[in-house]
Design a protein around this motif. Structure first.
Motif: not given
Length: 197
Positions: A130-159
């Motif tokens: 909200x203050x301008x950093x292009x980053x993901x919020x690793x909430x429970x939903x994103x954690x679940x999706x990222x875990x399916x490909x053995x990535x962190x939330x930041x890795x998944x969203x960056x890819x």
């Protein structure tokens, strides 16, 4: 989640809310201390609460914050009220801290956000967005999706950001909205179990 799956979900999200893709782009940094304090206050309010509920409370609270610098009787959560009032009354100091962190880069901004009142280990990413950093919020939903490909939330969203050309913040929102709508389920696609690119 593959690029093609992400793009299909992005199209579904855009159809559901045509203005969403514009709203969720990486935000510009705050322009002054009040802008900064209001962004922090909104994230404090929103933490642990459905955004639809928070939005209604925020619409009542924001005018009081702007006019008086205090929550007043617009909200009844004592802990959050105390933290929001503290942020508003110390906004000059906090804004200067933010500006110093901004000069040092995104990680410093995220760390700075985590040191503010009522901002925790996950919420600091929400505030950083909200203050301008292009980053993901690793909430429970994103954690679940990222875990399916053995990535962190930041890795998944960056890819997916690199593959699609969307900002990390946009990717974060599309995945979150996809899960919130019940469109994504673990194992629903063969690629959910594959290694990331």
């Amino acid at each position: 989640m593959t690029r093609d799956e992400y793009l299909a979900y992005r199209e579904m999200v855009a159809k559901l809310d045509p203005d969403a893709m514009e709203r969720v782009k990486t935000k510009a940094p705050p322009v002054d201390e009040t802008d900064f304090a209001l962004r922090v206050s909104y994230v404090i309010l929103n933490s642990g609460m459905k955004w639809t509920v928070a939005k209604d409370i925020w619409n009542r609270m924001r005018p009081s914050l702007v006019e008086t610098g205090e929550v007043g009787d617009t909200f009844g959560h004592p802990g959050k009220t105390k933290s929001i009032d503290l942020v508003m009354s110390n906004r000059s100091e906090f804004f200067e801290g933010f500006r110093s962190a901004w000069k040092e880069g995104p990680e410093k901004v995220i760390d700075f956000c985590g040191a503010l009142p009522h901002i925790g280990g996950i919420t600091k990413y929400h505030l950083a967005k909200n203050v301008g950093v292009d980053v993901a919020k690793p909430d429970i939903w994103l954690e679940r999706v990222a875990s399916q490909s053995a990535e962190t939330v930041q890795e998944l969203c960056a890819r997916l950001s690199r593959q699609s050309g969307d900002s990390v913040s946009t990717v974060d929102y599309v995945i979150w909205k996809t899960c919130q709508q019940g469109w994504w389920r673990a194992g629903a696609f063969p690629s959910d179990k594959l290694e990331p690119d």
